[in-house]
Design a protein around this motif. Structure first.
Motif, short mmCIF file in Angstrom:
data_model
loop_
_atom_site.label_atom_id
_atom_site.label_comp_id
_atom_site.label_asym_id
_atom_site.label_seq_id
_atom_site.Cartn_x
_atom_site.Cartn_y
_atom_site.Cartn_z
N PRO A 25 0.82 -1.24 0.00
CA PRO A 25 0.00 0.00 0.00
C PRO A 25 0.84 1.27 0.00
O PRO A 25 0.36 2.34 -0.39
N TYR A 26 2.11 1.21 0.44
CA TYR A 26 2.94 2.40 0.46
C TYR A 26 3.57 2.68 -0.90
O TYR A 26 4.09 3.77 -1.13
N GLN A 27 3.55 1.70 -1.79
CA GLN A 27 4.32 1.80 -3.03
C GLN A 27 3.90 3.00 -3.88
O GLN A 27 4.74 3.75 -4.37
N GLY A 82 11.76 -3.66 8.65
CA GLY A 82 10.97 -4.64 7.93
C GLY A 82 9.83 -5.26 8.73
O GLY A 82 9.41 -6.38 8.42
N LEU A 83 9.32 -4.55 9.73
CA LEU A 83 8.17 -5.11 10.46
C LEU A 83 6.98 -5.17 9.49
O LEU A 83 6.60 -4.15 8.91
N ALA A 84 6.42 -6.35 9.33
CA ALA A 84 5.35 -6.53 8.34
C ALA A 84 4.33 -7.53 8.86
O ALA A 84 4.69 -8.61 9.33
N SER A 90 -4.28 -7.85 10.22
CA SER A 90 -3.90 -6.61 10.89
C SER A 90 -4.83 -6.31 12.07
O SER A 90 -5.94 -6.83 12.15
N GLN A 91 -4.33 -5.51 13.00
CA GLN A 91 -5.06 -5.04 14.19
C GLN A 91 -5.43 -6.18 15.13
O GLN A 91 -6.42 -6.10 15.85
N LEU A 92 -4.67 -7.26 15.09
CA LEU A 92 -4.95 -8.41 15.98
C LEU A 92 -3.81 -8.61 16.98
O LEU A 92 -3.71 -9.67 17.57
N ASP A 93 -2.92 -7.64 17.08
CA ASP A 93 -1.80 -7.72 18.02
C ASP A 93 -0.59 -8.49 17.49
O ASP A 93 0.35 -8.75 18.24
N VAL A 94 -0.62 -8.87 16.24
CA VAL A 94 0.52 -9.63 15.68
C VAL A 94 1.78 -8.76 15.67
O VAL A 94 2.86 -9.18 16.12
N GLY A 95 1.65 -7.51 15.21
CA GLY A 95 2.81 -6.61 15.16
C GLY A 95 3.38 -6.37 16.55
O GLY A 95 4.60 -6.42 16.76
N THR A 96 2.50 -6.14 17.51
CA THR A 96 2.95 -5.92 18.89
C THR A 96 3.70 -7.15 19.40
O THR A 96 4.77 -7.02 20.02
N SER A 97 3.19 -8.34 19.14
CA SER A 97 3.85 -9.57 19.61
C SER A 97 5.24 -9.72 18.99
O SER A 97 6.19 -10.15 19.66
C1 LIG Z 1 2.04 -1.25 11.22
C2 LIG Z 1 1.81 -2.78 11.37
C3 LIG Z 1 3.12 -3.48 11.61
C4 LIG Z 1 0.88 -2.96 12.59
O1 LIG Z 1 0.70 -4.36 12.80
P1 LIG Z 1 -0.63 -4.91 13.51
O2 LIG Z 1 -0.44 -6.33 13.78
O3 LIG Z 1 -1.81 -4.50 12.72
O4 LIG Z 1 -0.62 -4.05 14.86
P2 LIG Z 1 -1.21 -4.47 16.29
O5 LIG Z 1 -2.53 -5.15 16.11
O6 LIG Z 1 -0.19 -5.15 17.10
O7 LIG Z 1 -1.41 -3.02 16.91
C5 LIG Z 1 -2.49 -2.23 16.47
C6 LIG Z 1 -2.16 -0.76 16.71
O8 LIG Z 1 -1.33 -0.28 15.67
C7 LIG Z 1 -1.85 0.96 15.16
N1 LIG Z 1 -2.42 0.67 13.84
C8 LIG Z 1 -2.32 -0.48 13.13
N2 LIG Z 1 -2.93 -0.35 11.93
C9 LIG Z 1 -3.45 0.91 11.89
C10 LIG Z 1 -4.20 1.65 10.94
N3 LIG Z 1 -4.55 1.14 9.75
N4 LIG Z 1 -4.55 2.92 11.23
C11 LIG Z 1 -4.19 3.48 12.40
N5 LIG Z 1 -3.49 2.82 13.36
C12 LIG Z 1 -3.12 1.56 13.10
C13 LIG Z 1 -2.90 1.41 16.16
O9 LIG Z 1 -2.23 2.13 17.18
C14 LIG Z 1 -3.42 0.09 16.70
O10 LIG Z 1 -3.89 0.21 18.00
P3 LIG Z 1 -5.49 0.29 18.26
O11 LIG Z 1 -6.03 -0.97 17.64
O12 LIG Z 1 -5.61 0.34 19.73
O13 LIG Z 1 -5.94 1.51 17.55
C15 LIG Z 1 1.08 -3.38 10.14
O14 LIG Z 1 -0.11 -2.67 9.89
C16 LIG Z 1 1.92 -3.38 8.86
O15 LIG Z 1 2.57 -4.37 8.55
N6 LIG Z 1 1.88 -2.27 8.10
C17 LIG Z 1 2.60 -2.15 6.83
C18 LIG Z 1 4.10 -2.15 7.03
C19 LIG Z 1 4.57 -1.12 8.04
O16 LIG Z 1 4.14 0.02 8.10
N7 LIG Z 1 5.53 -1.56 8.90
C20 LIG Z 1 6.19 -0.71 9.88
C21 LIG Z 1 7.14 0.16 9.17
S1 LIG Z 1 8.36 0.84 10.17
#
Ligand SMILES: CC(C)(COP(=O)(O)OP(=O)(O)OC[C@H]1O[C@@H](n2cnc3c(N)ncnc32)[C@H](O)[C@@H]1OP(=O)(O)O)[C@@H](O)C(=O)NCCC(=O)NCCS
Length: 158
Positions: A25-27, A82-84, A90-97
């Motif tokens: 989506p960033y591309q 490279g966090l992905a 998304s939004q299921l805590d996978v990134g946080t974990s």
């Molecule tokens: C950013 C990313 C790593 C988040 O992963 P995730 O597993 O969805 O995140 P988590 O579920 O652990 O955490 C969710 C939190 O992240 C933030 N967040 C995630 N997606 C979001 C969105 N689309 N819009 C706004 N905030 C968002 C919010 O703070 C959210 O907390 P909330 O649910 O209380 O609002 C993921 O969306 C991703 O891979 N994005 C594309 C690549 C990227 O940007 N990587 C990081 C680059 S440095």
């Protein structure tokens, strides 16, 4: 449910694929593709061999990945990159974990700080880093004004 664990050599292809799905989506926003979209299987394999990649796995499927590298100029400092997370998960805590797993491991290895850079215009990522406790400390404008990829550096120290 998923588990977070160090990546195995056989995960390299899936790590690259999930990275591309997450960053796609960033591309369109930038004339030059962000670094994760320029990655190669060879570089992912090298990172895995050095123990610098973690994956989130749901069954046999890789649904997220994160990588680290030492920040050469600062003692005990590492960069997360490279966090992905697969958009389907998304939004299921996978990134946080994934971030917590990296923090636990590097802290035990003696790291004193973690850093990362993200795009100033990548709002969801910036929200995410605040939520997991990182704070901005430097703005690095794109040297090419037409590129538009201004970066913000975040860090967490302990
Ligand atoms: C950013 C990313 C790593 C988040 O992963 P995730 O597993 O969805 O995140 P988590 O579920 O652990 O955490 C969710 C939190 O992240 C933030 N967040 C995630 N997606 C979001 C969105 N689309 N819009 C706004 N905030 C968002 C919010 O703070 C959210 O907390 P909330 O649910 O209380 O609002 C993921 O969306 C991703 O891979 N994005 C594309 C690549 C990227 O940007 N990587 C990081 C680059 S440095």
């Amino acid at each position: 449910m998923w588990s977070v664990e160090p990546a195995a050599p056989a995960d390299a292809g899936e790590v690259l694929a999930v990275t591309q799905r997450a960053f796609r989506p960033y591309q369109a926003k930038y004339p030059v593709a962000p670094e994760p979209l320029q990655d190669t299987l060879e570089r992912v394999r090298e990172d895995i061999d050095r123990g610098r990649v973690w994956v989130a796995r749901s069954g046999s499927r890789v649904i997220g990945a994160v990588r680290v590298r030492p920040l050469g100029d600062r003692n005990g400092a590492w960069e997360i990159y490279g966090l992905a997370v697969d958009p389907e998960f998304s939004q299921l805590d996978v990134g946080t974990s994934l971030v917590r797993a990296v923090e636990d491991r590097l802290r035990r290895q003696g790291a004193r700080a973690l850093h990362l850079q993200t795009g100033l215009r990548d709002a969801p990522a910036i929200e995410f880093w605040y939520r997991v406790g990182y704070r901005p400390y430097r703005l690095e404008p794109d040297p090419d004004p037409a590129g538009g990829y201004d970066r913000v550096w975040f860090s967490k120290e302990w």
